[in-house]
Scaffold this active site. Structure first.
Site, mmCIF file in Angstrom:
data_model
loop_
_atom_site.group_PDB
_atom_site.id
_atom_site.type_symbol
_atom_site.label_atom_id
_atom_site.label_comp_id
_atom_site.label_asym_id
_atom_site.label_seq_id
_atom_site.Cartn_x
_atom_site.Cartn_y
_atom_site.Cartn_z
ATOM 1 N N ASP A 66 0.814 -1.225 0.000
ATOM 2 C CA ASP A 66 0.000 0.000 0.000
ATOM 3 C C ASP A 66 0.843 1.269 0.000
ATOM 4 O O ASP A 66 0.352 2.345 -0.354
ATOM 5 C CB ASP A 66 -1.023 0.007 1.165
ATOM 6 C CG ASP A 66 -0.416 -0.222 2.543
ATOM 7 O OD1 ASP A 66 0.618 -0.910 2.623
ATOM 8 O OD2 ASP A 66 -0.986 0.265 3.537
ATOM 9 N N HIS A 140 7.129 -1.199 13.244
ATOM 10 C CA HIS A 140 6.056 -1.823 12.470
ATOM 11 C C HIS A 140 6.356 -3.329 12.410
ATOM 12 O O HIS A 140 7.215 -3.811 13.139
ATOM 13 C CB HIS A 140 6.026 -1.171 11.080
ATOM 14 C CG HIS A 140 4.822 -1.459 10.261
ATOM 15 N ND1 HIS A 140 3.562 -1.573 10.787
ATOM 16 C CD2 HIS A 140 4.671 -1.657 8.918
ATOM 17 C CE1 HIS A 140 2.702 -1.836 9.802
ATOM 18 N NE2 HIS A 140 3.354 -1.893 8.667
ATOM 19 N N ASP A 220 3.804 3.636 8.898
ATOM 20 C CA ASP A 220 3.047 2.696 9.731
ATOM 21 C C ASP A 220 3.859 2.377 10.981
ATOM 22 O O ASP A 220 5.005 1.953 10.875
ATOM 23 C CB ASP A 220 2.803 1.386 8.971
ATOM 24 C CG ASP A 220 1.799 1.551 7.847
ATOM 25 O OD1 ASP A 220 1.331 2.685 7.627
ATOM 26 O OD2 ASP A 220 1.472 0.538 7.196
ATOM 27 N N HIS A 278 -4.036 7.062 7.394
ATOM 28 C CA HIS A 278 -3.900 5.612 7.221
ATOM 29 C C HIS A 278 -5.048 4.887 7.931
ATOM 30 O O HIS A 278 -4.860 3.963 8.728
ATOM 31 C CB HIS A 278 -2.532 5.149 7.762
ATOM 32 C CG HIS A 278 -2.112 3.778 7.303
ATOM 33 N ND1 HIS A 278 -2.507 2.620 7.944
ATOM 34 C CD2 HIS A 278 -1.347 3.367 6.265
ATOM 35 C CE1 HIS A 278 -1.983 1.568 7.338
ATOM 36 N NE2 HIS A 278 -1.279 1.989 6.304
HETATM 37 ZN ZN ZN Z 1 0.130 0.642 5.426
HETATM 38 ZN ZN ZN Z 2 2.577 -1.510 6.668
#
Ligand code: ZN
Ligand code: ZN
Length: 317
Positions: A66, A140, A220, A278
């Site tokens: 993404d 993350h 993220d 997000h």
């Molecule tokens: Zn993401």
């Molecule tokens: Zn991610």
């Protein structure tokens, strides 16, 4: 000179009818600096009328689809539009292989050089005359970077006009300094000797240096140690808020943050403004998430696609 921040994609993981995948564009003078490059980013750029030919750098937080699958389409569109300027791409190790593989398999011919920088350590990644971009490792489920665009302080001592402190012509006139080269010397931070023998220091007619602006983007991440310091004093903190507070456990598991966690960080970092982004596709409406954050940090917005923010210089200069 304002910095403009355009949110081109504000969804997490999968797009929705209202939200495209992560991409944030910062326009500073003639340059565009993009953080993450979600799928379909070039169409978002067309809709936001950003253009494709300006000086540009792209910073990828991590190699989840993404955040990076927009690159192939963007490169191809730029080539079809005959971009000539170099494009710089920064990201974690693997980004080079990704771009090379795309170039080979799609076999498009680029009309411009692409310079890839694989980031192995935290710190200053690029230094321009007026700003730096720094990175820190986030927390993350795969290696992921958080970025900060930090303008250098603008001081009469170190920078030429117009980046020096504010010049006060009325003070110069009151001191009977002849207008012309002596004024510009003072503006540039030098002291001058007047024809009548007096020595005037720059500080007498030029205000103190102005702090630069700071924009921080988490990518993220879960909350992590050291990030408050990294984000300290940010004018704008753009923070992962994938899940609402009720799903804190899931956020922890998937390597994301909740609105309260984002707000707590903004408060501790003494940021000026917090932007949540997000969002999981489950939230058609993000007002609940916004409410959760605002309980802790009032000056918060939930990002929407094509939302534009202007960050002016202090004193409107
Ligand atoms: Zn993401
Ligand atoms: Zn991610």
């Amino acid at each position: 000179m304002s910095i403009r921040v355009i949110f081109l994609g504000t969804a997490g993981s999968v797009p929705t009818p209202e939200r495209s995948l992560p991409a944030i564009l910062v326009q500073r003078k003639a340059e565009q600096i993009m953080f993450d490059c979600g799928e379909g980013v070039q169409r978002q750029m067309i809709m936001a009328k950003t253009g494709f030919h300006r000086k540009m750098k792209i910073f990828i937080s991590h190699l989840h689809g993404d955040h990076v699958l927009g690159l192939p389409g963007l490169l191809q569109t730029m080539a079809l539009l005959n971009r000539e300027r170099k494009l710089e791409v920064y990201g974690p190790v693997g980004i080079r292989r990704f771009v090379e593989a795309i170039k080979e398999t799609i076999q498009f011919v680029l009309t411009f050089p692409v310079e890839i920088h694989e980031v192995e350590g935290a710190g200053v990644l690029c230094e321009e005359e007026e700003y730096v971009v720094q990175a820190v490792w986030a927390n993350h489920v795969i290696p992921s970077l958080a970025y900060a665009l930090v303008e250098k302080p603008r001081s009469g001592k170190f920078y030429e006009k117009p980046r020096s402190g504010k010049f006060y012509p009325e003070k110069a006139k009151a001191l009977e300094i002849p207008e012309g080269p002596l004024w510009s010397k003072l503006q540039r931070g030098h002291k001058v000797k007047l024809p009548d023998g007096r020595v005037i220091k720059s500080e007498q007619v030029v205000g103190p240096s102005r702090p630069g602006r700071k924009i921080v983007y988490t990518g993220d991440t879960r909350p992590f140690k050291g990030f408050v310091k990294f984000a300290a004093g940010a004018d704008l903190l753009i923070h992962d808020a994938t899940f609402d507070d009720g799903l804190a456990e899931k956020a922890e598991e998937d390597g994301h943050s909740t609105p309260s966690q984002a707000a707590e960080t903004a408060r501790k970092a003494e940021a000026n403004q917090l932007i949540l982004t997000h969002f999981s596709a489950r939230y058609g409406d993000t007002s609940e998430l916004l409410k959760q954050a605002r309980k802790i940090f009032k000056n918060t917005l939930a990002a929407e696609d094509f939302m534009k923010l202007e960050i002016p210089l202090l004193n409107g200069q």
